[in-house]
Design a protein around this motif. Sequence first.
Motif, PDB file in Angstrom:
ATOM      1  N   ALA A 187       0.829  -1.203   0.000  1.00  0.00           N
ATOM      2  CA  ALA A 187       0.000   0.000   0.000  1.00  0.00           C
ATOM      3  C   ALA A 187       0.867   1.257   0.000  1.00  0.00           C
ATOM      4  CB  ALA A 187      -0.903  -0.008   1.227  1.00  0.00           C
ATOM      5  N   PHE A 188       0.393   2.281  -0.727  1.00  0.00           N
ATOM      6  CA  PHE A 188       1.111   3.553  -0.800  1.00  0.00           C
ATOM      7  C   PHE A 188       0.287   4.699  -0.238  1.00  0.00           C
ATOM      8  CE2 PHE A 188       4.215   1.769  -3.675  1.00  0.00           C
ATOM      9  CZ  PHE A 188       5.321   2.595  -3.503  1.00  0.00           C
ATOM     10  N   GLY A 189       0.987   5.736   0.237  1.00  0.00           N
ATOM     11  CA  GLY A 189       0.369   7.006   0.589  1.00  0.00           C
ATOM     12  C   GLY A 189       1.079   8.117  -0.162  1.00  0.00           C
ATOM     13  N   ILE A 190       0.530   9.342  -0.010  1.00  0.00           N
ATOM     14  CA  ILE A 190       1.062  10.497  -0.753  1.00  0.00           C
ATOM     15  C   ILE A 190       1.729  11.455   0.222  1.00  0.00           C
ATOM     16  CG2 ILE A 190       0.445  12.453  -2.238  1.00  0.00           C
ATOM     17  CD1 ILE A 190      -2.154  10.912  -2.909  1.00  0.00           C
ATOM     18  N   GLY A 191       3.013  11.682   0.045  1.00  0.00           N
ATOM     19  CA  GLY A 191       3.741  12.602   0.928  1.00  0.00           C
ATOM     20  C   GLY A 191       4.048  13.905   0.217  1.00  0.00           C
ATOM     21  N   ASN A 219      -3.619   7.729   5.801  1.00  0.00           N
ATOM     22  CA  ASN A 219      -3.255   6.318   6.043  1.00  0.00           C
ATOM     23  C   ASN A 219      -1.754   6.052   6.154  1.00  0.00           C
ATOM     24  OD1 ASN A 219      -5.840   5.255   6.328  1.00  0.00           O
ATOM     25  ND2 ASN A 219      -6.119   5.037   4.118  1.00  0.00           N
ATOM     26  N   ALA A 220      -0.950   7.067   6.451  1.00  0.00           N
ATOM     27  CA  ALA A 220       0.501   6.842   6.572  1.00  0.00           C
ATOM     28  C   ALA A 220       0.802   5.801   7.649  1.00  0.00           C
ATOM     29  CB  ALA A 220       1.225   8.140   6.899  1.00  0.00           C
ATOM     30  N   HIS A 221      -0.089   5.686   8.644  1.00  0.00           N
ATOM     31  CA  HIS A 221       0.153   4.719   9.731  1.00  0.00           C
ATOM     32  C   HIS A 221      -0.127   3.287   9.288  1.00  0.00           C
ATOM     33  CE1 HIS A 221      -4.077   5.675   9.656  1.00  0.00           C
ATOM     34  NE2 HIS A 221      -4.368   4.807  10.595  1.00  0.00           N
ATOM     35  N   GLN A 222      -0.691   3.115   8.092  1.00  0.00           N
ATOM     36  CA  GLN A 222      -1.034   1.763   7.664  1.00  0.00           C
ATOM     37  C   GLN A 222      -0.324   1.345   6.375  1.00  0.00           C
ATOM     38  OE1 GLN A 222      -5.060   0.577   8.777  1.00  0.00           O
ATOM     39  NE2 GLN A 222      -5.712   2.585   8.100  1.00  0.00           N
ATOM     40  N   VAL A 223       0.186   2.309   5.608  1.00  0.00           N
ATOM     41  CA  VAL A 223       0.736   1.959   4.299  1.00  0.00           C
ATOM     42  C   VAL A 223       2.158   1.420   4.428  1.00  0.00           C
ATOM     43  CG1 VAL A 223      -0.696   3.660   3.093  1.00  0.00           C
ATOM     44  CG2 VAL A 223       1.622   4.286   3.822  1.00  0.00           C
ATOM     45  N   ASP A 224       2.649   0.833   3.328  1.00  0.00           N
ATOM     46  CA  ASP A 224       4.009   0.288   3.312  1.00  0.00           C
ATOM     47  C   ASP A 224       5.027   1.331   2.883  1.00  0.00           C
ATOM     48  OD1 ASP A 224       3.368  -2.606   3.832  1.00  0.00           O
ATOM     49  OD2 ASP A 224       2.048  -2.168   2.152  1.00  0.00           O
ATOM     50  N   ALA A 225       4.592   2.311   2.088  1.00  0.00           N
ATOM     51  CA  ALA A 225       5.532   3.340   1.614  1.00  0.00           C
ATOM     52  C   ALA A 225       4.761   4.577   1.195  1.00  0.00           C
ATOM     53  CB  ALA A 225       6.320   2.809   0.415  1.00  0.00           C
ATOM     54  N   LEU A 226       5.488   5.695   1.150  1.00  0.00           N
ATOM     55  CA  LEU A 226       4.926   6.935   0.595  1.00  0.00           C
ATOM     56  C   LEU A 226       5.725   7.279  -0.645  1.00  0.00           C
ATOM     57  CD1 LEU A 226       4.988   9.150   3.827  1.00  0.00           C
ATOM     58  CD2 LEU A 226       3.049   7.803   2.971  1.00  0.00           C
ATOM     59  N   ILE A 227       5.096   7.989  -1.564  1.00  0.00           N
ATOM     60  CA  ILE A 227       5.909   8.707  -2.558  1.00  0.00           C
ATOM     61  C   ILE A 227       6.005  10.121  -2.011  1.00  0.00           C
ATOM     62  CG2 ILE A 227       6.027   9.631  -4.890  1.00  0.00           C
ATOM     63  CD1 ILE A 227       5.081   7.048  -5.969  1.00  0.00           C
ATOM     64  N   THR A 228       7.229  10.516  -1.722  1.00  0.00           N
ATOM     65  CA  THR A 228       7.470  11.759  -0.990  1.00  0.00           C
ATOM     66  C   THR A 228       8.114  12.783  -1.910  1.00  0.00           C
ATOM     67  OG1 THR A 228       7.751  10.463   1.015  1.00  0.00           O
ATOM     68  CG2 THR A 228       8.588  12.703   1.075  1.00  0.00           C
ATOM     69  N   LEU A 229       7.550  13.995  -1.887  1.00  0.00           N
ATOM     70  CA  LEU A 229       8.095  15.092  -2.699  1.00  0.00           C
ATOM     71  C   LEU A 229       9.084  15.879  -1.847  1.00  0.00           C
ATOM     72  CD1 LEU A 229       7.823  16.745  -5.416  1.00  0.00           C
ATOM     73  CD2 LEU A 229       6.184  18.182  -4.169  1.00  0.00           C
ATOM     74  N   PRO A 270       9.788   3.810   2.088  1.00  0.00           N
ATOM     75  CA  PRO A 270       9.087   2.800   2.904  1.00  0.00           C
ATOM     76  C   PRO A 270       8.917   3.274   4.339  1.00  0.00           C
ATOM     77  CG  PRO A 270      10.814   1.776   1.592  1.00  0.00           C
ATOM     78  CD  PRO A 270      10.990   3.263   1.439  1.00  0.00           C
ATOM     79  N   THR A 271       7.789   2.904   4.937  1.00  0.00           N
ATOM     80  CA  THR A 271       7.489   3.398   6.289  1.00  0.00           C
ATOM     81  C   THR A 271       8.108   2.526   7.382  1.00  0.00           C
ATOM     82  OG1 THR A 271       5.415   2.192   6.160  1.00  0.00           O
ATOM     83  CG2 THR A 271       5.312   4.535   5.691  1.00  0.00           C
ATOM     84  N   ASP A 272       8.761   1.400   6.983  1.00  0.00           N
ATOM     85  CA  ASP A 272       9.371   0.557   8.023  1.00  0.00           C
ATOM     86  C   ASP A 272      10.886   0.768   8.106  1.00  0.00           C
ATOM     87  OD1 ASP A 272      10.133  -0.604   5.669  1.00  0.00           O
ATOM     88  OD2 ASP A 272       9.440  -2.630   6.161  1.00  0.00           O
ATOM     89  N   ALA A 273      11.409   1.763   7.381  1.00  0.00           N
ATOM     90  CA  ALA A 273      12.860   2.018   7.419  1.00  0.00           C
ATOM     91  C   ALA A 273      13.184   2.936   8.602  1.00  0.00           C
ATOM     92  CB  ALA A 273      13.290   2.666   6.108  1.00  0.00           C
ATOM     93  N   PRO A 274      14.456   2.913   9.081  1.00  0.00           N
ATOM     94  CA  PRO A 274      14.790   3.809  10.194  1.00  0.00           C
ATOM     95  C   PRO A 274      14.732   5.276   9.771  1.00  0.00           C
ATOM     96  CG  PRO A 274      16.663   2.368   9.591  1.00  0.00           C
ATOM     97  CD  PRO A 274      15.553   2.047   8.652  1.00  0.00           C
ATOM     98  N   GLY A 275      14.339   6.151  10.720  1.00  0.00           N
ATOM     99  CA  GLY A 275      14.366   7.589  10.437  1.00  0.00           C
ATOM    100  C   GLY A 275      13.018   8.170  10.061  1.00  0.00           C
ATOM    101  N   ILE A 276      11.950   7.378  10.153  1.00  0.00           N
ATOM    102  CA  ILE A 276      10.622   7.925   9.842  1.00  0.00           C
ATOM    103  C   ILE A 276       9.701   7.714  11.046  1.00  0.00           C
ATOM    104  CG2 ILE A 276       9.878   5.793   8.669  1.00  0.00           C
ATOM    105  CD1 ILE A 276       8.240   7.522   6.751  1.00  0.00           C
ATOM    106  N   THR A 277       8.986   8.786  11.440  1.00  0.00           N
ATOM    107  CA  THR A 277       8.040   8.693  12.561  1.00  0.00           C
ATOM    108  C   THR A 277       6.678   9.181  12.077  1.00  0.00           C
ATOM    109  OG1 THR A 277       9.869   9.415  13.952  1.00  0.00           O
ATOM    110  CG2 THR A 277       7.708   9.338  14.989  1.00  0.00           C
ATOM    111  N   VAL A 278       5.638   8.396  12.374  1.00  0.00           N
ATOM    112  CA  VAL A 278       4.284   8.741  11.937  1.00  0.00           C
ATOM    113  C   VAL A 278       3.442   9.039  13.169  1.00  0.00           C
ATOM    114  CG1 VAL A 278       2.235   7.894  10.734  1.00  0.00           C
ATOM    115  CG2 VAL A 278       4.514   7.239   9.913  1.00  0.00           C
TER     116      VAL A 278
END
Length: 383
Positions: free
Chosen positions: A126-130, A165-175, A195-203
């Motif tokens: 799943a993706f979200g929009i950043g 849905n950033a708390h549920q998706v697997d990754a964002l496409i981030t601008l 990806p939202t499971d990599a280090p350095g990202i907090t939701v």
Amino acid sequence: MIDFHQQPSDLRAFEGTRNRVREFLAAEIANGTFKPWQVTWTSFDREFSRRAGAAGFIGMTWPRAFGGGECSALERYVVVEEMLAAGAPCGAHWIADRQSGPQILAHGSERAKRAILPRIARGEYAFGIGMSEPDSGSDLAAVRTRADKVDGGWIVNGTKVWTTNAHQVDALITLVRTSPAGERRHEGLTQMITPTDAPGITVRPIRDLSGHHEFNEVHFENYFVPDDMLIGDPGTGWAMVTAELAYERSGPDRYLSAWQLLTALIDRIGTRPDRLQSVQAGRLVAHAMALRRMSTLIAGLLDRGANPSVEAALVKHVGTGFEREIPEVARLLVDDARDGDRAIVERFDEALRQVLLAAPSFTLRGGTREILRGVIARGLGLR
Ligand SMILES: Cc1cc2nc3c(=O)[nH]c(=O)nc-3n(C[C@H](O)[C@H](O)[C@H](O)COP(=O)(O)OP(=O)(O)OC[C@H]3O[C@@H](n4cnc5c(N)ncnc54)[C@H](O)[C@@H]3O)c2cc1C
């Protein structure tokens, strides 16, 4: 009842697909896997998306090599409108199927395409929009999240907001900004897969008007993105974002958000409506059909490789205005004191409650009406 079988001629070729998705949805409802929702395309249900993927309803237009079905955008349109009309919980594949997947397919690295697209098509990724930031929503060129070049990739720092849905998706496409804004503010922007499971990202959650948790604030701190997870070359983000918005703004999701309420309203006013009820309900249905015609025309243009961003802005402007009108009209047309079949009354009341709370967001998400008017005016050569 409104019947999608009465349809623009270019959709008639896909009757087999329409019947197939209807059977799929009828079986889902019969199994009790979902109750029709009012705000359907953000309702997140991974299991539903997996079954939709297994049935071939995600990534339909993509090449078979990447898990797609090599169908036309119009065939996909038929599936999407049936899903929305049924109130199916499409949130776990919506963004990926509608825009992230097509972006990766068009501009992603070979590794990103091979690793990600088949998983999206199976309903597993799943993706979200950043895009939006605390000080940059309408004016996306002002984004401050930045990425600095290091060996083998980029280090991202900054904050995104309203990320559905950033708390549920697997990754964002981030601008992000990869080089300082020069005279032309739109240069130096880049899109990245994060990806939202990599280090350095907090939701962190943000609750909306109705108390739901869909929005989030997303904070990146020294977050590493490998070179091959950029979408396109550094600095080409703006053109991609504007092309992506043609997909984001033109689909049936831009006029079907309150569909469950419209059908509940028609059932509620019953088979012997008074004059005002029949005129107003008829007007809404006619309006929906005109929007559907406009929206399918854009699906046809996208199929032919065009970038109809102005036409898409027009559909979103008119379509989301229509979605917001439905609860207002519904409130005026229905006399609470008048009895009716209990199930019909309850469904109408529930749909009205939900849509009233969600409606203010219809004209904000994906670009506000003021911004769309600016895009349309520019497209018409008026500014
Ligand atoms: C339900 C919902 C879901 C969302 N999901 C996401 C998501 O997943 N990812 C994401 O990145 N963002 C998301 N957003 C954010 C959305 O894209 C922004 O809210 C929107 O673009 C407006 O930006 P803003 O909130 O910063 O408002 P602002 O840009 O601050 O605008 C405030 C007001 O000023 C007006 N305005 C601003 N500039 C101009 C101008 N030049 N001319 C005339 N009027 C102007 C606007 O129309 C608006 O009325 C979502 C928003 C909503 C409501």
